[in-house]
Design an enzyme around this catalytic site. Sequence first.
Site, PDB file in Angstrom:
ATOM      1  N   SER A 174     -80.053  60.741-167.027  1.00 53.63           N
ATOM      2  CA  SER A 174     -79.535  61.098-165.707  1.00 53.63           C
ATOM      3  C   SER A 174     -78.303  60.229-165.391  1.00 53.63           C
ATOM      4  O   SER A 174     -77.331  60.261-166.137  1.00 53.63           O
ATOM      5  CB  SER A 174     -80.628  60.945-164.656  1.00 53.63           C
ATOM      6  OG  SER A 174     -80.242  61.522-163.440  1.00 53.63           O
ATOM      7  N   ASP A 188     -83.925  71.950-166.034  1.00 54.67           N
ATOM      8  CA  ASP A 188     -83.491  70.843-165.173  1.00 54.67           C
ATOM      9  C   ASP A 188     -82.800  71.393-163.932  1.00 54.67           C
ATOM     10  O   ASP A 188     -81.788  72.082-164.028  1.00 54.67           O
ATOM     11  CB  ASP A 188     -82.545  69.938-165.971  1.00 54.67           C
ATOM     12  CG  ASP A 188     -82.258  68.628-165.267  1.00 54.67           C
ATOM     13  OD1 ASP A 188     -82.555  68.508-164.065  1.00 54.67           O
ATOM     14  OD2 ASP A 188     -81.735  67.710-165.927  1.00 54.67           O
ATOM     15  N   HIS A 239     -86.001  67.780-165.623  1.00 51.80           N
ATOM     16  CA  HIS A 239     -85.095  66.633-165.657  1.00 51.80           C
ATOM     17  C   HIS A 239     -85.684  65.416-166.353  1.00 51.80           C
ATOM     18  O   HIS A 239     -84.971  64.680-167.037  1.00 51.80           O
ATOM     19  CB  HIS A 239     -84.708  66.265-164.221  1.00 51.80           C
ATOM     20  CG  HIS A 239     -83.632  65.238-164.114  1.00 51.80           C
ATOM     21  ND1 HIS A 239     -82.370  65.415-164.640  1.00 51.80           N
ATOM     22  CD2 HIS A 239     -83.621  64.002-163.534  1.00 51.80           C
ATOM     23  CE1 HIS A 239     -81.630  64.347-164.395  1.00 51.80           C
ATOM     24  NE2 HIS A 239     -82.371  63.476-163.729  1.00 51.80           N
TER      25      HIS A 239
END
Length: 714
Positions: free
Chosen positions: A570, A658, A690
């Site tokens: 991320s 995601d 995610h």
Amino acid sequence: MESEIRDVFRHCMRFPVPISASVIADELLDTANKKRCITVLTRWSQCDLERGVKLQFSKTWTLLCKHDTVEHVLPSGTSSQIENELLSCQSPSGTLQAVIRAEAGHQYLEVWGQNGLEKSLDLTALNKHGRVYEDAQFGCLAWSPCEKKLLYVAEKKRVEPSVHSSFGSANEDGGLVLLEEQDKNVYVEDWGEGLVGKSSPVLCVADLNKAAVIIYAGVPPHISPAQALWAPNGRGVVFVGLWNEPFRLGLKFCSNRRSALYYLDMKGNCECLSSDGMSVSSPRMSPDSCWIVYLQGEVFGPHHQCLSMMLYDMKNRSTSVLVDVVRRAEKGQFAGIYESLPSYCWSADSERVFFSSACENKKAVFSVDRTTGKIIQVCGLDVLRLDDFGSVQLLTIQKDLMVLSCSSPNQPPCLRAGFLSTVDRAEDMQLSNLGGADVYEVFDWQPMLITPPSQEENHQFSGLNFGAILLKPYSPPERRKTPLVVNIHGGPHAHFAADWNATAAALTKLGFAVLLVNYRGSTGFGQDSIESLLGNVGSQDVKDVQRAVLCALQNETTLDPDRVAVMGGSHGGFLACHLVGQYPDFYRACAARNPVINAATLLGTSDIVDWRYSSVGLQYAFDRLPTSQSLISMLDKSPIIHAPQIRAPVLLMLGERDRRVSPHQGLELYRALKSRNTPVRLLWFSDEGHSLSKVNTQSDCFLNILLWFKEHLN
């Protein structure tokens, strides 16, 4: 080589992690000598790599106590697997256990007593609502004071079938949703990443005597109820109401969503108990039912932040600040609240509230006095012999018995329990070992506190430090210098505590040193640190990580400066890709999970569109539209602009589902590197979101990362 990597990863992943604890019985054995027997039920999570699943199991401990001292901990016996359990809750008297369980496409509400199953309601067959919410953002299960009703949150029932009805698509759980013909293609918003299919929650009450479920009326249509609990008399409920208008934003990992605390009575009258222009969470009723504490934060801005603890006086109907936001903290001192409160957090006399919180590179347990607001660190004291642990997490405090989960980077979690002492006699508190892993891995770790040099200062927030944690093998293999893997957390407003991290431990056991970096903007360092990153992503955080790496290399001569790799997910993947682009001759390999690559193209696809603006220093409003200037700012702060300079081989791992960071972000970098003949490999997980959290996915990612690093660092 693959076999060795799998074996080490399996070894590090096999250690159970405690997820909850509760006191389920307290029996007086000898009144004259104040001897009693306390039963503690604990729940654990454990990965089974052979089957590729996460298991949950329970374990019960029996404590023989005298006065406020645990004299003996009796053997607990074998563990018992928990199957298909979504939520569970002990009744106030401790004689009943409520469980919501999913089985064969149905959800059941079960009540268990001393003689087995006493009541079972088929919630699906009753057809009063949709799926029950079990997540941390909405989910709850609470007994009424009379122990005849249970309160929970579920998805609102869809339209009743009629002659004009048709079946809609299968929802996320495989169930079919009936929709009216003219409505079947209407878009239904949900609450984003990790909450797919959860759109319109309702408050539900199961009446056990009548074997019926009612839906609470009176919740204003512009809010969604969450985290509900019974009011003291059982004639109403207190809940968190989240604004769902003008549209829903992603909620997971976001403590900045507009919400308020409400009271709803049985007649449908709804009253707001808090400010309605803030973000609230974690309401917790005191044992004497006179007080509620809850957490409060700002709306928008950083999507995770330092929170204040508010105190609501039920009698006088007034609110005060019990713990304020900490802008900055002295070294090693309380640095603010950053996480949810435990379900049970009050002392038995309703005078103190207990909670865990990040503090620099560690996690500790603190208490706050309800009357004075004085904050004391409860654990981490030499007298409690907890200083050897890097992280101490409070699981529960009930009847003044605290149950703590303790771990370090080289020690998997174990449980400690002890009775609460008075503030003035902390040295009298004794902790007993309940169990857990009794293992010390053979590697070293140390926390680092780093001061940026003057040229890297943020002049608006000058004087801020940041942290890192270094794990390293005791001796380099073959007497060579040790390669270094730089691991960067996402968020960005998140935190690496010095606790058990299976991935970092496995990397270290396989011969790598690992540097876990808490750059400015991480939690545990005060609100100023968090706000310092707004408008400075892609520069300040990148420089912080690089500074941490240089400090580690300078202080540890056993580390090899010519064999440094970087990894992250991320925002951590965003930084990893920035680093290999901004320092192309420094890093030899990169591994990024669901990275942000181009914030400008991500703007219209992320479930937290507000963060795209806040991260580059712009104020967000629901009606805000992108301008050329804002898009340019987002692009300028993104790793994609450095793609032509990237020479380090890049491994990308993307989840097709995601909702937070579209997988097309990673594809954008993949194509940019492929067109320039830069070594790149892409792993695509079609059934992942995610977090890439499924056991088989974690195992596959770790194996590929290790092989990638070994190939390109040797």
